[in-house]
Design an enzyme around this catalytic site. Structure first.
Site, short mmCIF file in Angstrom:
data_model
loop_
_atom_site.label_atom_id
_atom_site.label_comp_id
_atom_site.label_asym_id
_atom_site.label_seq_id
_atom_site.Cartn_x
_atom_site.Cartn_y
_atom_site.Cartn_z
N ALA A 65 77.17 66.90 -9.56
CA ALA A 65 76.22 66.31 -8.62
C ALA A 65 75.28 67.42 -8.19
CB ALA A 65 76.97 65.75 -7.42
N GLY A 104 80.75 65.84 -11.12
CA GLY A 104 80.20 64.51 -11.41
C GLY A 104 79.79 64.37 -12.86
N GLU A 107 82.83 63.38 -14.56
CA GLU A 107 83.12 61.99 -14.17
C GLU A 107 82.24 61.01 -14.97
OE1 GLU A 107 84.61 62.07 -9.61
OE2 GLU A 107 82.71 63.11 -9.99
N GLU A 127 85.28 70.79 -7.88
CA GLU A 127 84.88 70.43 -6.52
C GLU A 127 85.66 71.18 -5.45
OE1 GLU A 127 83.64 66.82 -8.99
OE2 GLU A 127 85.16 68.38 -9.04
#
Ligand code: T1G
Length: 694
Positions: A65, A104, A107, A127
């Site tokens: 992200a 992310g 993911e 993370e």
């Protein structure tokens, strides 16, 4: 799709290729998420498209992200929805991974039905290093794909998993055979047309013994003391074994928001960007000439010299180790061989690498052997006269263009440079002990040090796997200059009645890697004592480092002599409180007329940490540090300041200048603490409501 979208789509035969191009690391910024949704919709509704590839342009697959967006309210489309949309697609979607698929980004790949990776790629969910947890279904998908245990390993460590290991774990399906990822992805995507989608959400989590989670909790409690996200990670993965996929994602979402809004994550995100900002130095850019460094000479084969030598060999350089006698040289060579051996035993180095590295090592007493080196790092005794003599000899022996560096931890770079006819080539390269492990390198620019030499030193830091922080020249530079105030406060608190083990426990529990008294014993009380003896500008304060001086004068140097502030049993590094020392402190306090009293934990934290902040502010006033965040990087990576508090200056911003100025005024009223003078920068910040970050 606006012409500026970083996400594009093109169809080749029956395969639509969605390409993300958002330099530098294809972070999932809002426009990337939006672009992905638009392209997915297009591919899904295009009858000619029978399978889809998601891949990235540039040096890496999606690295997560966009961390910069975390300080702003989240914008749609949310990543969880993007991942769900990918998975829901009724045509097989393949992730084509190169570089690193992280957070992310991984993911997104787990939302895809299949994953292909380049042989040198890696995947990970780092993370936790930002005080977060995977917030787009990673804690629900990974246990389904690779099992609870492996999933916890990946998410709790945040370490990157190389492609080979990821394939073995089942996190990816295939590794490229050649170096044309796009072509192999295209071929694989065509193969997958008949296989159809394979959704991780539909997979079951293999049952595990529920006790596993509490075992993991025990393990992390010791390792990640004070951090909140590791527990959230364990709980979220635990729920993946108890709830259905969507319920599990909801729980994960709650934990993710909680972590994102935590001061810990804000501090860890600050540290992330601060460590990347240090390489941006005034007057230095990518066009600044950098000198080639292939061969390094280290003067002084002691502990630091040998550690610096080992780090240089590990970075692929030729090394000449210089000292005055065979005994010292053999000891230095043995130290380096021992470091290699330890590296082999820990699997960090192969036997072949050790042999190849040691082949590049030469030991000598003769400065004439320095005629071809590119860089010299002096690591002799911390004494100005000795250092100037060494630099005078280097000036004679070394060719033009050699970088002459000193590993001094406190002394004046300009005075050392004045011992040569080439001060523009002299710089401070301040390594931290143990030099082959500590990531920090304080790069000290002298008044005449050239930008070329600074730029070359920054590049060398990267090659050595260090974080190079450029600072100005003053006593103790940034780190040790601040340590002086911190240590002084500790010494005062001892006299005022706080026992060494109490002070250490309070600061350790607060997050410091080690308390100041245990740290003094580790570094050696004789080192600080000799430096103080050489100084001519010490304050006229009989309590100044009084206890440390007394211990050193009694030969109590710390771990290396079996006793210092604490006692140490043979071969043990565990500090044992010594009633004799406490008795000595109490009688010295009486002799100096320092009243002893109960001292609260808060006062210990405030006085020690605010001492760092106050001196940090003065360092910024003096322009010795370019940014407050540089100071944070130095204390986090060189002095064991808790990363999840972001460093002393970031921590100061979480408190505010007003409270800090109020505390400094309060301290000033304590008899003997008049040295807590006003700090103009803090006063200015209090008046203008500004922060160090500004
Ligand atoms: N967001 C924004 N900027 C980033 C970024 C990111 N995720 N990653 C890197 N950058 C910037 C960085 O600041 C620097 O900028 C430039 O890219 C190059 O980085 C929902 C919540 C990928 C291994 O933790 O580990 O996804 O200084 O110097 O050494 O579950 O960057 O040039 O202006 O580090 O080659 C999870 C973080 C996010 C990975 C490349 N992802 N990045 O290393 O280059 S949280 C991460 C890295 C998340 C989801 C959650 C490394 C790298 P500038 P660099 P590098």
């Amino acid at each position: 799709m606006s012409r500026s979208s970083p996400v594009t789509i093109a169809r080749k035969g029956a395969v639509s290729i969605i390409t993300i191009d958002n330099p530098p690391v294809n972070a999932l910024s809002q426009n990337v998420r939006e672009g992905l949704m638009t392209c997915l919709e297009q591919a899904t509704s295009d009858p000619e498209t029978r399978s889809i590839v998601i891949h990235c342009a540039g040096r890496t697959f999606i690295a997560g992200a966009d961390i910069r967006e975390f300080d702003r309210p989240p914008e749609a489309p949310h990543l969880l929805d993007v991942v769900a949309t990918i998975e829901a697609c009724d045509k097989p979607v393949l992730a084509a991974i190169h570089g690193t698929a992280l957070g992310g980004g991984f993911e997104v790949a787990l939302g895809c039905h299949y994953r292909l990776a380049a042989a040198d790629a890696a995947v990970g969910l780092p993370e936790v290093k930002l005080g977060l947890l995977p917030g787009a279904s990673g804690t629900q998908r990974l246990p389904r794909l690779i099992g609870v245990d492996k999933a916890l390993d990946m998410i709790l460590t945040g370490n990157h998993l190389p492609a080979i290991a990821a394939l073995e774990a089942g996190a990816i399906d295939k590794i490229t055979t050649g170096d044309d990822l796009e072509a192999e992805a295209l071929a694989y995507a065509e193969e997958l047309i008949d296989s159809g989608p394979r959704r991780i959400r539909d997979m079951d989590v293999q049952p595990v013994d529920p006790a596993l989670f509490d075992e993991r909790r025990k393990i992390i409690a010791a390792k990640t003391r004070g951090l909140i996200s590791p527990e959230k990670i364990i709980r979220s993965v635990e729920l993946s074994t108890q709830l259905d996929f969507d319920k599990g994602c909801e729980a994960e979402r709650e934990f993710s928001v909680e972590c994102k809004e935590s001061p810990q994550s804000s501090a860890l995100r600050h540290a992330f960007f601060a460590e990347r900002a240090v390489s941006k130095v005034l007057g230095i850019d990518k066009n600044t000439t950098k000198r080639e460094i292939h061969s390094i000479a280290v003067i002084g084969a002691g502990t630091m010299g040998a550690g610096i030598g080992y780090a240089s060999l590990n970075a692929g350089c030729e090394l000449i180790l210089i000292d005055n006698d065979d005994e010292s040289l053999e000891r230095g060579q043995k130290t380096i061989e021992g470091l290699y051996q330890a590296g082999v035993e820990r699997g960090k180095v192969t036997n072949a690498q050790m042999d190849e590295g040691l082949d590049r090592l030469t030991i000598s007493q003769d400065y004439a052997d320095l005629r071809d080196v590119d860089l010299v790092i002096e690591a002799v005794f911390e004494n100005m006269t000795i250092k100037k003599a060494v630099f005078g000899k280097l000036d004679e022996a070394c060719k033009k263009g050699v970088i002459l560096a000193t590993n001094t931890s406190t002394l004046d770079i300009d005075e050392i440079a004045a011992a040569t006819r080439r001060p523009e080539d002299v710089i401070g390269l301040h390594f931290f002990s143990p030099a082959h492990i500590m990531r920090l390198l304080e790069i000290v620019r002298g008044t005449d040090t050239s930008n070329e030499v600074i730029a070359s030193s920054l590049e060398l830091a990267k090659r050595l796997g260090k974080i190079g922080v450029v600072v100005g020249n003053c006593f103790g530079f940034v780190g040790n200059r601040m340590l002086y105030g911190y240590g002084r406060e500790n010494q005062r608190l001892l006299l005022e009645g706080a026992a060494p083990e109490y002070i250490d426990k309070v600061l350790f529990d607060w997050g410091m890697a080690m308390g100041p008294n245990a740290m003094g014993d580790l570094a050696g009380l004789d080192v600080g004592y000799k430096i103080r003896q050489e100084r001519t500008d010490l304050p006229d304060d009989p309590t100044f480092y009084r206890i440390a001086d007394m211990l050193a004068e009694q030969g109590r140097f710390g771990q290396k002599s079996g006793k210092g502030m604490y006692l140490y049993e043979q071969g043990s590094r565990t500090p044992i409180p010594d009633p004799e020392v406490q008795e000595m402190i109490n009688s010295e306090a009486q002799r100096l007329g320092v009243e002893q009293r109960e001292i609260s934990e808060d006062e210990i934290i405030e006085r020690c940490i605010f001492a760092l902040i106050a001196e940090g502010a003065r360092i910024l006033e003096d322009g010795i540090a370019t940014r407050a965040s540089d100071i944070d990087v130095i204390w986090i990576n060189g002095y064991g300041f808790p990363r999840h508090r972001g460093g002393p200056m970031h921590y100061a911003d979480t408190i505010g200048a007003e409270k800090i100025c109020e505390a400094l005024a309060r301290f000033r009223k304590i008899p003997g603490l008049e040295y807590w003078t006003v700090v103009e920068l803090l006063k200015y910040m209090e008046k203008n409501g500004t922060r160090f970050a500004d």
